[in-house]
Design a protein around this motif. Structure first.
Motif, mmCIF file in Angstrom:
data_model
loop_
_atom_site.group_PDB
_atom_site.id
_atom_site.type_symbol
_atom_site.label_atom_id
_atom_site.label_comp_id
_atom_site.label_asym_id
_atom_site.label_seq_id
_atom_site.Cartn_x
_atom_site.Cartn_y
_atom_site.Cartn_z
ATOM 1 N N ARG A 1 0.816 -1.217 0.000
ATOM 2 C CA ARG A 1 0.000 0.000 0.000
ATOM 3 C C ARG A 1 0.849 1.267 0.000
ATOM 4 N NH1 ARG A 1 -4.889 -1.148 4.151
ATOM 5 N NH2 ARG A 1 -5.320 1.012 3.613
ATOM 6 N N ASN A 2 2.152 1.138 0.296
ATOM 7 C CA ASN A 2 3.034 2.305 0.329
ATOM 8 C C ASN A 2 3.432 2.806 -1.050
ATOM 9 O OD1 ASN A 2 3.012 2.474 3.097
ATOM 10 N ND2 ASN A 2 4.874 1.269 3.364
ATOM 11 N N ASP A 3 3.319 1.968 -2.053
ATOM 12 C CA ASP A 3 3.657 2.367 -3.429
ATOM 13 C C ASP A 3 2.659 1.673 -4.336
ATOM 14 O OD1 ASP A 3 4.794 3.304 -5.730
ATOM 15 O OD2 ASP A 3 6.659 2.160 -5.522
ATOM 16 N N PHE A 4 1.621 2.374 -4.715
ATOM 17 C CA PHE A 4 0.425 1.782 -5.285
ATOM 18 C C PHE A 4 0.065 2.486 -6.584
ATOM 19 C CE2 PHE A 4 -3.041 -0.943 -4.102
ATOM 20 C CZ PHE A 4 -4.184 -0.417 -4.709
ATOM 21 N N THR A 5 0.042 1.766 -7.682
ATOM 22 C CA THR A 5 -0.325 2.346 -8.966
ATOM 23 C C THR A 5 -1.541 1.623 -9.515
ATOM 24 O OG1 THR A 5 1.994 2.846 -9.439
ATOM 25 C CG2 THR A 5 0.483 2.835 -11.303
ATOM 26 N N ILE A 6 -2.529 2.386 -9.952
ATOM 27 C CA ILE A 6 -3.690 1.797 -10.619
ATOM 28 C C ILE A 6 -3.813 2.392 -12.014
ATOM 29 C CG2 ILE A 6 -4.929 1.348 -8.466
ATOM 30 C CD1 ILE A 6 -6.737 3.718 -9.119
ATOM 31 N N ARG A 7 -4.523 1.692 -12.868
ATOM 32 C CA ARG A 7 -4.735 2.149 -14.236
ATOM 33 C C ARG A 7 -6.219 2.376 -14.456
ATOM 34 N NH1 ARG A 7 -3.548 -1.120 -19.853
ATOM 35 N NH2 ARG A 7 -4.114 0.614 -21.215
ATOM 36 N N LYS A 8 -6.570 3.493 -15.059
ATOM 37 C CA LYS A 8 -7.948 3.802 -15.411
ATOM 38 C C LYS A 8 -8.045 3.890 -16.925
ATOM 39 C CE LYS A 8 -11.542 7.333 -14.816
ATOM 40 N NZ LYS A 8 -11.843 8.650 -14.203
ATOM 41 N N GLU A 9 -8.910 3.046 -17.481
ATOM 42 C CA GLU A 9 -9.129 3.036 -18.928
ATOM 43 C C GLU A 9 -10.592 3.352 -19.208
ATOM 44 O OE1 GLU A 9 -7.269 -0.675 -20.822
ATOM 45 O OE2 GLU A 9 -7.549 -1.171 -18.697
ATOM 46 N N ILE A 10 -10.843 4.228 -20.153
ATOM 47 C CA ILE A 10 -12.205 4.482 -20.608
ATOM 48 C C ILE A 10 -12.534 3.377 -21.608
ATOM 49 C CG2 ILE A 10 -13.759 6.094 -21.778
ATOM 50 C CD1 ILE A 10 -12.564 7.042 -19.006
ATOM 51 N N ILE A 11 -13.587 2.608 -21.306
ATOM 52 C CA ILE A 11 -13.935 1.481 -22.181
ATOM 53 C C ILE A 11 -15.238 1.714 -22.947
ATOM 54 C CG2 ILE A 11 -12.583 -0.222 -20.907
ATOM 55 C CD1 ILE A 11 -15.165 -1.144 -19.539
ATOM 56 N N PHE A 12 -15.954 2.796 -22.597
ATOM 57 C CA PHE A 12 -17.172 3.157 -23.328
ATOM 58 C C PHE A 12 -17.484 4.608 -23.014
ATOM 59 C CE2 PHE A 12 -21.754 3.561 -23.916
ATOM 60 C CZ PHE A 12 -21.926 2.947 -25.151
ATOM 61 N N GLU A 13 -17.985 5.335 -23.998
ATOM 62 C CA GLU A 13 -18.394 6.710 -23.755
ATOM 63 C C GLU A 13 -19.654 7.037 -24.539
ATOM 64 O OE1 GLU A 13 -16.020 9.963 -25.916
ATOM 65 O OE2 GLU A 13 -14.555 8.373 -25.548
ATOM 66 N N SER A 14 -20.423 7.967 -24.004
ATOM 67 C CA SER A 14 -21.683 8.358 -24.630
ATOM 68 C C SER A 14 -22.123 9.695 -24.050
ATOM 69 C CB SER A 14 -22.755 7.296 -24.352
ATOM 70 O OG SER A 14 -24.013 7.703 -24.843
ATOM 71 N N ASP A 15 -22.989 10.384 -24.767
ATOM 72 C CA ASP A 15 -23.625 11.594 -24.241
ATOM 73 C C ASP A 15 -24.935 11.250 -23.537
ATOM 74 O OD1 ASP A 15 -21.658 13.308 -25.278
ATOM 75 O OD2 ASP A 15 -22.663 13.406 -27.213
ATOM 76 N N ASP A 16 -25.357 9.994 -23.628
ATOM 77 C CA ASP A 16 -26.667 9.557 -23.153
ATOM 78 C C ASP A 16 -26.557 8.815 -21.811
ATOM 79 O OD1 ASP A 16 -29.197 8.478 -22.781
ATOM 80 O OD2 ASP A 16 -29.299 7.526 -24.749
ATOM 81 N N THR A 17 -27.076 9.413 -20.755
ATOM 82 C CA THR A 17 -27.020 8.811 -19.421
ATOM 83 C C THR A 17 -27.734 7.467 -19.378
ATOM 84 O OG1 THR A 17 -26.892 10.991 -18.397
ATOM 85 C CG2 THR A 17 -27.584 9.173 -16.976
ATOM 86 N N LYS A 18 -28.870 7.351 -20.025
ATOM 87 C CA LYS A 18 -29.607 6.078 -20.029
ATOM 88 C C LYS A 18 -28.777 4.971 -20.671
ATOM 89 C CE LYS A 18 -34.280 7.940 -19.936
ATOM 90 N NZ LYS A 18 -35.548 8.084 -20.624
ATOM 91 N N GLU A 19 -28.076 5.304 -21.729
ATOM 92 C CA GLU A 19 -27.226 4.312 -22.387
ATOM 93 C C GLU A 19 -26.080 3.885 -21.467
ATOM 94 O OE1 GLU A 19 -25.107 3.631 -26.685
ATOM 95 O OE2 GLU A 19 -25.055 5.668 -25.866
ATOM 96 N N ILE A 20 -25.448 4.846 -20.803
ATOM 97 C CA ILE A 20 -24.363 4.537 -19.866
ATOM 98 C C ILE A 20 -24.877 3.620 -18.759
ATOM 99 C CG2 ILE A 20 -22.920 5.543 -18.028
ATOM 100 C CD1 ILE A 20 -21.643 5.991 -20.705
ATOM 101 N N ASN A 21 -26.028 3.951 -18.179
ATOM 102 C CA ASN A 21 -26.592 3.141 -17.101
ATOM 103 C C ASN A 21 -26.872 1.705 -17.563
ATOM 104 O OD1 ASN A 21 -26.487 5.272 -15.295
ATOM 105 N ND2 ASN A 21 -28.592 5.897 -15.690
ATOM 106 N N ALA A 22 -27.366 1.555 -18.772
ATOM 107 C CA ALA A 22 -27.685 0.224 -19.295
ATOM 108 C C ALA A 22 -26.428 -0.582 -19.602
ATOM 109 C CB ALA A 22 -28.552 0.352 -20.543
ATOM 110 N N ILE A 23 -25.432 0.067 -20.138
ATOM 111 C CA ILE A 23 -24.224 -0.633 -20.572
ATOM 112 C C ILE A 23 -23.305 -0.981 -19.394
ATOM 113 C CG2 ILE A 23 -22.137 -0.377 -22.003
ATOM 114 C CD1 ILE A 23 -24.174 -0.278 -24.011
ATOM 115 N N GLU A 24 -23.331 -0.188 -18.326
ATOM 116 C CA GLU A 24 -22.437 -0.438 -17.191
ATOM 117 C C GLU A 24 -22.609 -1.863 -16.657
ATOM 118 O OE1 GLU A 24 -21.267 1.342 -12.804
ATOM 119 O OE2 GLU A 24 -23.303 1.632 -13.572
#
Length: 96
Positions: A49-72
């Motif tokens: 925990r003293n030296d901790f690296t994580i990676r964040k990748e965007i795997i889907f994007e949209s302007d539509d909140t309903k689509e994001i909620n369904a796809i998550e």
């Protein structure tokens, strides 16, 4: 760039290879999800925990909140990140 806020689904990968899939409706560069800290903490020693690296990748994007909620949830199941051996998602509930 237009005024609409990009909505995204991201995958966080931790040093142990486990993943978390989540959504961000604000496109904040500083948001790294709401995975349950106690589940993550038990997988790492104090030294790790003293030296901790994580990676964040965007795997889907949209302007539509309903689509994001369904796809998550679809992507959580597809990546099996709700399986405690693979990831940290607590929902949808994992069943073999």
């Amino acid at each position: 760039m237009d005024d609409r806020t990009r909505k995204v689904i991201y995958r966080i990968t931790y040093p142990n290879g486990k993943i978390y899939i989540g959504k961000d409706l604000t496109d904040s560069i500083n948001y790294f999800g709401s995975a349950e800290s106690k589940h993550i903490a038990k997988d790492f020693s104090k030294a790790e925990r003293n030296d901790f690296t994580i990676r964040k990748e965007i795997i889907f994007e949209s302007d539509d909140t309903k689509e994001i909620n369904a796809i998550e949830s679809k992507l959580i199941l597809e990546h099996r990140s709700n399986n405690p051996e693979i990831g940290y998602n607590q929902w949808p509930k994992f069943s073999e």
